[in-house]
Scaffold this active site. Structure first.
Site, PDB file in Angstrom:
ATOM      1  N   GLU A 156     117.144  55.937 143.059  1.00 29.21           N
ATOM      2  CA  GLU A 156     115.476  56.603 142.610  1.00 29.21           C
ATOM      3  C   GLU A 156     115.967  57.959 140.980  1.00 29.21           C
ATOM      4  OE1 GLU A 156     114.631  58.445 146.276  1.00 29.21           O
ATOM      5  OE2 GLU A 156     115.423  60.922 145.606  1.00 29.21           O
ATOM      6  N   GLU A 200     108.776  51.589 149.045  1.00 32.05           N
ATOM      7  CA  GLU A 200     108.435  52.652 150.123  1.00 32.05           C
ATOM      8  C   GLU A 200     106.797  53.023 149.732  1.00 32.05           C
ATOM      9  OE1 GLU A 200     110.373  55.640 148.181  1.00 32.05           O
ATOM     10  OE2 GLU A 200     110.671  57.450 150.029  1.00 32.05           O
ATOM     11  N   ASN A 245     108.779  65.352 139.151  1.00 30.10           N
ATOM     12  CA  ASN A 245     108.608  66.357 140.266  1.00 30.10           C
ATOM     13  C   ASN A 245     109.757  67.815 139.685  1.00 30.10           C
ATOM     14  OD1 ASN A 245     108.197  67.507 142.840  1.00 30.10           O
ATOM     15  ND2 ASN A 245     109.356  66.079 144.121  1.00 30.10           N
ATOM     16  N   HIS A 288     111.046  52.867 144.292  1.00 30.50           N
ATOM     17  CA  HIS A 288     110.649  54.655 144.775  1.00 30.50           C
ATOM     18  C   HIS A 288     109.230  55.056 145.310  1.00 30.50           C
ATOM     19  CE1 HIS A 288     112.004  59.278 143.641  1.00 30.50           C
ATOM     20  NE2 HIS A 288     112.182  58.709 145.539  1.00 30.50           N
ATOM     21  N   HIS A 308     119.986  60.851 150.659  1.00 29.62           N
ATOM     22  CA  HIS A 308     120.505  61.933 149.995  1.00 29.62           C
ATOM     23  C   HIS A 308     120.859  63.048 149.324  1.00 29.62           C
ATOM     24  CE1 HIS A 308     115.551  62.361 150.743  1.00 29.62           C
ATOM     25  NE2 HIS A 308     116.357  62.961 152.063  1.00 29.62           N
ATOM     26  N   HIS A 318     107.538  56.973 156.181  1.00 31.81           N
ATOM     27  CA  HIS A 318     108.508  57.760 156.566  1.00 31.81           C
ATOM     28  C   HIS A 318     108.123  58.004 158.191  1.00 31.81           C
ATOM     29  CE1 HIS A 318     109.997  59.951 151.982  1.00 31.81           C
ATOM     30  NE2 HIS A 318     109.684  58.073 152.031  1.00 31.81           N
ATOM     31  N   GLU A 349     120.449  54.376 151.896  1.00 35.10           N
ATOM     32  CA  GLU A 349     120.738  54.856 150.681  1.00 35.10           C
ATOM     33  C   GLU A 349     120.470  56.381 150.109  1.00 35.10           C
ATOM     34  OE1 GLU A 349     115.941  55.752 150.829  1.00 35.10           O
ATOM     35  OE2 GLU A 349     116.025  57.089 148.456  1.00 35.10           O
ATOM     36  N   TRP A 364     122.393  66.990 146.841  1.00 31.13           N
ATOM     37  CA  TRP A 364     121.743  66.338 147.259  1.00 31.13           C
ATOM     38  C   TRP A 364     120.659  65.443 147.020  1.00 31.13           C
ATOM     39  CZ3 TRP A 364     116.058  66.217 148.271  1.00 31.13           C
ATOM     40  CH2 TRP A 364     115.448  66.681 147.550  1.00 31.13           C
ATOM     41  N   TYR A 423     115.747  69.264 154.767  1.00 34.24           N
ATOM     42  CA  TYR A 423     114.834  68.195 153.692  1.00 34.24           C
ATOM     43  C   TYR A 423     114.342  66.302 154.349  1.00 34.24           C
ATOM     44  CZ  TYR A 423     112.898  66.067 150.030  1.00 34.24           C
ATOM     45  OH  TYR A 423     111.670  65.539 148.739  1.00 34.24           O
ATOM     46  N   ARG A 435     116.151  51.444 142.980  1.00 29.08           N
ATOM     47  CA  ARG A 435     115.521  52.526 144.358  1.00 29.08           C
ATOM     48  C   ARG A 435     114.844  52.899 142.954  1.00 29.08           C
ATOM     49  NH1 ARG A 435     112.743  53.632 146.942  1.00 29.08           N
ATOM     50  NH2 ARG A 435     113.333  55.901 148.288  1.00 29.08           N
ATOM     51  N   ASP A 479     118.217  57.341 154.576  1.00 27.31           N
ATOM     52  CA  ASP A 479     118.224  58.310 153.392  1.00 27.31           C
ATOM     53  C   ASP A 479     119.356  59.087 153.515  1.00 27.31           C
ATOM     54  OD1 ASP A 479     118.308  59.276 150.463  1.00 27.31           O
ATOM     55  OD2 ASP A 479     115.743  59.266 150.830  1.00 27.31           O
ATOM     56  N   ASP A 517     105.220  61.901 145.078  1.00 28.72           N
ATOM     57  CA  ASP A 517     105.759  62.970 143.004  1.00 28.72           C
ATOM     58  C   ASP A 517     105.733  61.427 142.498  1.00 28.72           C
ATOM     59  OD1 ASP A 517     108.058  62.798 145.591  1.00 28.72           O
ATOM     60  OD2 ASP A 517     108.795  62.602 143.293  1.00 28.72           O
ATOM     61  N   ARG A 565     111.227  54.375 157.922  1.00 30.72           N
ATOM     62  CA  ARG A 565     112.589  55.599 157.232  1.00 30.72           C
ATOM     63  C   ARG A 565     112.906  56.158 158.442  1.00 30.72           C
ATOM     64  NH1 ARG A 565     113.590  59.373 152.550  1.00 30.72           N
ATOM     65  NH2 ARG A 565     112.274  61.166 153.788  1.00 30.72           N
TER      66      ARG A 565
HETATM   67  C1  CS2 Z   1     113.474  60.624 148.828  1.00 29.56           C
HETATM   68  C2  CS2 Z   1     111.874  61.566 147.793  1.00 29.56           C
HETATM   69  O1  CS2 Z   1     111.735  58.833 148.965  1.00 29.56           O
HETATM   70  C3  CS2 Z   1     112.776  59.424 148.416  1.00 29.56           C
HETATM   71  O2  CS2 Z   1     113.625  58.119 148.880  1.00 29.56           O
HETATM   72  O3  CS2 Z   1     114.306  61.133 148.542  1.00 29.56           O
HETATM   73  O4  CS2 Z   1     111.374  62.517 148.554  1.00 29.56           O
HETATM   74  C4  CS2 Z   1     112.788  62.653 147.290  1.00 29.56           C
HETATM   75  O5  CS2 Z   1     113.226  63.195 147.215  1.00 29.56           O
HETATM   76  C5  CS2 Z   1     111.536  62.814 146.503  1.00 29.56           C
HETATM   77  O6  CS2 Z   1     111.068  61.646 145.715  1.00 29.56           O
HETATM   78  C6  CS2 Z   1     112.518  63.790 144.772  1.00 29.56           C
HETATM   79  O7  CS2 Z   1     111.143  63.962 144.070  1.00 29.56           O
HETATM   80 MG    MG Z   2     115.903  58.935 148.467  1.00 25.34          MG
END
Ligand code: CS2
Ligand code: MG
Length: 412
Positions: free
Chosen positions: A272, A349, A37, A322, A222, A122, A246, A412, A159, A293, A220, A326, A147
């Site tokens: 991730e 996820e 990404n 993950h 982040h 999500h 997370e 982040w 975000y 993750r 999450d 993306d 989540r």
């Molecule tokens: C996030 C993602 O899925 C998750 O847990 O953290 O949206 C992440 O921010 C993106 O995959 C970043 O590329």
């Molecule tokens: Mg994440």
């Protein structure tokens, strides 16, 4: 037989994806996801310019040998660009091997250890009310785990926090996009950890009150907290029985998770942004996390992710691969096949791809009753429509940047 060609397809049906297409001398085609990404073209070049020429004529059945060759031979090791490129080739070779055997890939990885993969969606909302609406929407779809991310009073845009679009769809795409051929700079969002830490436990309390104790709730962080802030949040969420917290701290410093562990029993998930088993060495041997993750796409493919999960299994640590948009449908299928086969699967996820993305990538995996299954088509079970792919040119797209109120750049 031998590898005859390695093509790299960059396409943007709603968001950017990079796919390696490996074709053998007897005409079998394998697909691998190389989507990183915001840095997509770096991996496309790595594959086209530095990997493809070294693979032509090699025996495509030597999956482990080729993985070791791509990992050890360039001198420079690990890192997201390298490991996403290795991942794409590795997935494509597994796809080919399973297609040649005429079986879904999970059969080559040891067969199914379970009937389906518990998945989480999500759910988010700028207010507790809209968050509740989103959770109700996902429960209607059959999810048994969500989540939860919520707006924080005083912060404009966070975000991963969105209200449902008109018509009640909860799909969202976190990266901002430029037009074809245009440059762009990532948007900047303002962050305030103190406000977040004050607010989030009340969100969990409200969700438990509305939905009861059985629904699995994940969150999450982040990578936004310092070790002591993370310890406080993990402790404060404990009464609401979170499935996991997370990325509570930035991943680079594995030892800080010791502090978080000292203060709470909230399960922790991280990884991730990790790329290899070495990123997990301390976390796994000291049992500082509960869930891995990583995705196959960013951790060296099925071979790389399987290394991590074998190591984690010895310590009783489970998967939480993950699965955002993306990770392409090809990468998602790789996660699902491995998840179905390994003993130490935990949760998957699931952020479904848009209808437009699915016109380019035809997927065979299915979701029912809260569980995902990779499907039973030979190989990974995903087809790439190259004609459709060619209709969607690459567009620069970046995740937002996180800044504090004083303008400084924040994790982040
Ligand atoms: C996030 C993602 O899925 C998750 O847990 O953290 O949206 C992440 O921010 C993106 O995959 C970043 O590329
Ligand atoms: Mg994440």
């Amino acid at each position: 037989m031998a590898i005859e060609s390695v093509d790299v397809v960059v396409t943007s049906p709603g968001r950017n994806f990079v796919t390696a297409v490996v074709t053998t001398s007897d005409g079998v085609v394998g697909l691998g996801d190389a989507t990183l990404n915001g840095r997509e073209l770096a991996v496309a070049s790595y594959l086209r310019d530095h990997v493809a020429p070294t693979l032509l004529g090699r025996d495509e059945s030597q999956i482990e040998w080729i993985w070791q060759y791509l990992y050890r031979s360039p001198y420079w090791r690990r890192g997201p660009v390298t490991m996403s490129a290795i991942a794409a080739i590795d997935m494509a070779l597994w796809d080919i091997a399973a297609k040649k055997a005429g079986v879904p890939l999970y059969q080559l990885l040891g067969g199914a250890s379970r009937s389906g993969l518990l998945s989480y969606a999500h759910a988010s909302g700028t207010t507790v009310e809209t968050l509740h609406e989103a959770i109700h929407g996902y429960l209607e779809q059959g999810f048994r785990a969500v989540r939860i991310q919520a707006g924080v009073p005083g912060l404009d845009q966070i975000y991963g926090v969105h209200d449902a679009a008109p018509g009640g769809t909860y799909e969202y795409e976190p990266a901002g996009r430029a037009a074809v051929g245009e440059a762009m700079r990532p948007t900047e969002e303002t962050w305030d950890t103190a406000a977040y830490l004050r607010h989030l436990p009340s969100v969990f309390a409200a969700v438990r009150e509305e939905f009861g104790g059985v629904l699995r709730l994940l969150h999450d962080g982040h990578h936004r907290m310092s070790p002591i802030e993370a310890a406080r949040l993990a402790r404060d969420l404990e009464p609401y029985d979170p499935f996991w917290l997370e990325d509570c701290t930035p991943g680079e410093d594995q030892s800080v998770l010791r502090l978080v562990r000292q203060h709470s029993t909230t399960p922790l998930a991280i990884g991730e942004v990790f790329n290899s088993v070495y990123d997990y060495q301390t976390l796994i041997t000291e049992r500082l996390i509960d869930y891995v993750r990583s995705s196959a796409t960013h951790a060296g493919g099925i071979t790389g992710l399987r290394q991590i999960m074998t190591f984690a299994g010895i310590y009783g640590i489970r998967s939480g691969f993950h699965g955002p948009t993306d990770v392409s449908p090809v990468g998602m299928a790789a996660n699902l096949h491995l998840g179905l086969a390994i003993h130490n699967f935990g949760i998957q996820e699931y952020m479904p791809h848009s209808a437009l993305t699915k016109t380019v990538f035809r997927t065979g995996y299915r979701f029912a009753d809260g569980l995902l299954h990779p499907g039973d088509a030979p190989g990974l079970g995903v087809e790439l429509d190259r004609e459709e792919a060619a209709k969607h040119e690459y567009r620069p797209a970046y995740l937002p940047v996180n800044r504090l109120r004083d303008g400084s750049v924040h994790d982040w």
